[in-house]
Design a protein around this motif. Structure first.
Motif, PDB file in Angstrom:
ATOM      1  N   MET A  98       0.876  -1.312  -0.080  1.00  0.00           N
ATOM      2  CA  MET A  98      -0.059  -0.004  -0.010  1.00  0.00           C
ATOM      3  C   MET A  98       0.875   1.291   0.180  1.00  0.00           C
ATOM      4  SD  MET A  98      -2.851  -0.435  -0.318  1.00  0.00           S
ATOM      5  CE  MET A  98      -4.004   0.979   0.177  1.00  0.00           C
ATOM      6  N   GLU A  99       2.044   1.322   0.887  1.00  0.00           N
ATOM      7  CA  GLU A  99       2.784   2.405   0.938  1.00  0.00           C
ATOM      8  C   GLU A  99       3.580   2.713  -0.765  1.00  0.00           C
ATOM      9  OE1 GLU A  99       6.541   4.153   3.657  1.00  0.00           O
ATOM     10  OE2 GLU A  99       5.558   2.096   4.077  1.00  0.00           O
ATOM     11  N   ARG A 100       3.812   1.456  -1.207  1.00  0.00           N
ATOM     12  CA  ARG A 100       4.311   1.600  -2.564  1.00  0.00           C
ATOM     13  C   ARG A 100       3.501   2.133  -3.551  1.00  0.00           C
ATOM     14  NH1 ARG A 100       6.337  -3.308  -2.065  1.00  0.00           N
ATOM     15  NH2 ARG A 100       4.935  -4.334  -3.138  1.00  0.00           N
ATOM     16  N   TYR A 101       2.268   1.691  -3.608  1.00  0.00           N
ATOM     17  CA  TYR A 101       1.105   2.243  -4.462  1.00  0.00           C
ATOM     18  C   TYR A 101       0.946   3.700  -4.339  1.00  0.00           C
ATOM     19  CZ  TYR A 101       0.491  -2.703  -5.930  1.00  0.00           C
ATOM     20  OH  TYR A 101       0.568  -4.074  -6.670  1.00  0.00           O
ATOM     21  N   LEU A 102       0.876   4.048  -3.158  1.00  0.00           N
ATOM     22  CA  LEU A 102       0.464   5.354  -2.563  1.00  0.00           C
ATOM     23  C   LEU A 102       1.525   6.444  -2.766  1.00  0.00           C
ATOM     24  CD1 LEU A 102      -1.719   7.246  -1.865  1.00  0.00           C
ATOM     25  CD2 LEU A 102      -0.999   6.627   0.547  1.00  0.00           C
ATOM     26  N   TRP A 103       2.761   6.053  -2.025  1.00  0.00           N
ATOM     27  CA  TRP A 103       3.652   7.066  -2.026  1.00  0.00           C
ATOM     28  C   TRP A 103       4.863   6.811  -3.022  1.00  0.00           C
ATOM     29  CZ3 TRP A 103       1.361  10.331   0.123  1.00  0.00           C
ATOM     30  CH2 TRP A 103       0.585  10.129   1.266  1.00  0.00           C
ATOM     31  N   GLY A 104       4.881   5.835  -3.852  1.00  0.00           N
ATOM     32  CA  GLY A 104       5.944   5.673  -5.023  1.00  0.00           C
ATOM     33  C   GLY A 104       5.531   6.679  -5.969  1.00  0.00           C
ATOM     34  N   PRO A 105       4.508   6.728  -6.525  1.00  0.00           N
ATOM     35  CA  PRO A 105       3.778   7.785  -7.599  1.00  0.00           C
ATOM     36  C   PRO A 105       4.070   9.238  -7.085  1.00  0.00           C
ATOM     37  CG  PRO A 105       2.431   6.041  -7.585  1.00  0.00           C
ATOM     38  CD  PRO A 105       3.243   5.728  -6.480  1.00  0.00           C
ATOM     39  N   THR A 106       3.691   9.430  -5.858  1.00  0.00           N
ATOM     40  CA  THR A 106       3.544  10.563  -5.274  1.00  0.00           C
ATOM     41  C   THR A 106       5.122  11.224  -5.286  1.00  0.00           C
ATOM     42  OG1 THR A 106       1.696  10.344  -3.955  1.00  0.00           O
ATOM     43  CG2 THR A 106       3.143  12.101  -3.187  1.00  0.00           C
ATOM     44  N   THR A 107       6.374  10.183  -4.651  1.00  0.00           N
ATOM     45  CA  THR A 107       7.649  10.751  -4.537  1.00  0.00           C
ATOM     46  C   THR A 107       8.092  11.015  -5.931  1.00  0.00           C
ATOM     47  OG1 THR A 107       8.018   8.484  -4.180  1.00  0.00           O
ATOM     48  CG2 THR A 107       7.896   9.878  -1.912  1.00  0.00           C
ATOM     49  N   LEU A 108       7.648  10.068  -6.900  1.00  0.00           N
ATOM     50  CA  LEU A 108       8.013  10.300  -8.208  1.00  0.00           C
ATOM     51  C   LEU A 108       7.698  11.726  -8.782  1.00  0.00           C
ATOM     52  CD1 LEU A 108       9.865   8.842 -10.384  1.00  0.00           C
ATOM     53  CD2 LEU A 108       7.758   8.096 -11.213  1.00  0.00           C
ATOM     54  N   VAL A 109       6.564  12.252  -8.438  1.00  0.00           N
ATOM     55  CA  VAL A 109       6.057  13.667  -8.954  1.00  0.00           C
ATOM     56  C   VAL A 109       7.083  14.509  -8.132  1.00  0.00           C
ATOM     57  CG1 VAL A 109       4.220  15.071  -8.787  1.00  0.00           C
ATOM     58  CG2 VAL A 109       3.759  12.834  -9.750  1.00  0.00           C
ATOM     59  N   LEU A 110       7.144  14.432  -6.936  1.00  0.00           N
ATOM     60  CA  LEU A 110       7.970  15.287  -6.113  1.00  0.00           C
ATOM     61  C   LEU A 110       9.102  15.426  -6.703  1.00  0.00           C
ATOM     62  CD1 LEU A 110       6.530  14.445  -2.579  1.00  0.00           C
ATOM     63  CD2 LEU A 110       6.377  16.625  -3.967  1.00  0.00           C
ATOM     64  N   LEU A 111      10.019  14.545  -6.933  1.00  0.00           N
ATOM     65  CA  LEU A 111      11.202  14.282  -7.432  1.00  0.00           C
ATOM     66  C   LEU A 111      11.257  15.053  -8.799  1.00  0.00           C
ATOM     67  CD1 LEU A 111      14.223  13.243  -7.861  1.00  0.00           C
ATOM     68  CD2 LEU A 111      13.503  11.150  -8.490  1.00  0.00           C
ATOM     69  N   GLY A 112      10.039  14.869  -9.894  1.00  0.00           N
ATOM     70  CA  GLY A 112      10.235  15.336 -11.098  1.00  0.00           C
ATOM     71  C   GLY A 112      10.179  16.971 -10.940  1.00  0.00           C
ATOM     72  N   CYS A 113       9.362  17.406  -9.968  1.00  0.00           N
ATOM     73  CA  CYS A 113       9.223  18.873  -9.611  1.00  0.00           C
ATOM     74  C   CYS A 113      10.429  19.393  -9.171  1.00  0.00           C
ATOM     75  CB  CYS A 113       7.999  19.015  -8.526  1.00  0.00           C
ATOM     76  SG  CYS A 113       6.495  18.704  -9.267  1.00  0.00           S
ATOM     77  N   VAL A 114      11.272  18.783  -8.236  1.00  0.00           N
ATOM     78  CA  VAL A 114      12.463  19.301  -8.001  1.00  0.00           C
ATOM     79  C   VAL A 114      13.240  19.300  -9.049  1.00  0.00           C
ATOM     80  CG1 VAL A 114      14.530  18.788  -6.419  1.00  0.00           C
ATOM     81  CG2 VAL A 114      12.259  18.386  -5.566  1.00  0.00           C
ATOM     82  N   THR A 115      13.383  18.401  -9.698  1.00  0.00           N
ATOM     83  CA  THR A 115      14.280  18.510 -11.159  1.00  0.00           C
ATOM     84  C   THR A 115      14.019  19.565 -11.905  1.00  0.00           C
ATOM     85  OG1 THR A 115      14.455  16.140 -10.624  1.00  0.00           O
ATOM     86  CG2 THR A 115      15.187  17.077 -13.124  1.00  0.00           C
ATOM     87  N   GLY A 116      12.534  19.838 -12.178  1.00  0.00           N
ATOM     88  CA  GLY A 116      12.175  20.802 -13.017  1.00  0.00           C
ATOM     89  C   GLY A 116      12.561  22.062 -12.427  1.00  0.00           C
ATOM     90  N   VAL A 117      12.462  22.411 -11.054  1.00  0.00           N
ATOM     91  CA  VAL A 117      12.779  23.681 -10.578  1.00  0.00           C
ATOM     92  C   VAL A 117      14.524  24.012 -10.990  1.00  0.00           C
ATOM     93  CG1 VAL A 117      13.179  25.054  -8.244  1.00  0.00           C
ATOM     94  CG2 VAL A 117      11.093  23.790  -8.932  1.00  0.00           C
ATOM     95  N   ILE A 118      15.202  22.884 -10.608  1.00  0.00           N
ATOM     96  CA  ILE A 118      16.632  23.110 -10.973  1.00  0.00           C
ATOM     97  C   ILE A 118      17.043  23.302 -12.312  1.00  0.00           C
ATOM     98  CG2 ILE A 118      18.913  21.807 -10.795  1.00  0.00           C
ATOM     99  CD1 ILE A 118      17.646  20.438  -8.181  1.00  0.00           C
ATOM    100  N   VAL A 119      16.466  22.408 -13.162  1.00  0.00           N
ATOM    101  CA  VAL A 119      16.815  22.284 -14.829  1.00  0.00           C
ATOM    102  C   VAL A 119      16.227  23.609 -15.448  1.00  0.00           C
ATOM    103  CG1 VAL A 119      16.564  21.123 -16.782  1.00  0.00           C
ATOM    104  CG2 VAL A 119      17.240  19.973 -14.613  1.00  0.00           C
TER     105      VAL A 119
END
Length: 129
Positions: A107-128
């Motif tokens: 359940m943690e994987r299904y819920l927070w896996g995609p969420t943390t992927l979006v967060l990582l993408g956003c941080v990367t977007g801010v940097i790049v």
């Protein structure tokens, strides 16, 4: 996409994790959604401080991302972070993403896996961007 939009998406995507931590502090029976599911049900009082610490980290990370995107820190106008703080947020985001995809809690994987992927993408977007 612009850094400002990435930061706003980041802030919105951080609402559910912070909300979960608040709920856990107040006794919500959702322990299976955090800490690898080690504490199903209500978190024991002795570990609820971890949820409080998590809130502080998540809010700080959001403020760092917000500032790195060039957005004002709202009413906290005297608060500023060093420019290198965004790199710490990136590192924590990578670790969080890996941890949430590798957790034994399905359940943690299904819920927070995609969420943390979006967060990582956003941080990367801010940097790049």
């Amino acid at each position: 996409m612009t850094p400002e939009i990435a930061a706003k998406i980041y802030a919105i995507a951080m609402i559910p994790p912070v909300g979960l931590q608040i709920a856990l502090i107040f006794g919500a029976p959702w322990g299976h959604l955090t800490m690898g599911g080690k504490f199903p049900g209500v978190l024991p009082l002795r570990v609820r401080w971890i949820a409080a610490l998590q809130i502080a980290v998540q809010v700080t990370m959001t403020l760092v991302v917000w500032q790195a995107a060039g957005l004002p820190l709202l009413a906290i106008s005297n608060l500023t972070f060093p420019d290198w703080a965004i790199w710490i947020v990136l590192a924590l985001s990578v670790l969080s993403c890996i941890g949430n995809w590798a957790t034994p809690s399905r359940m943690e994987r299904y819920l927070w896996g995609p969420t943390t992927l979006v967060l990582l993408g956003c941080v990367t977007g801010v940097i790049v961007l």
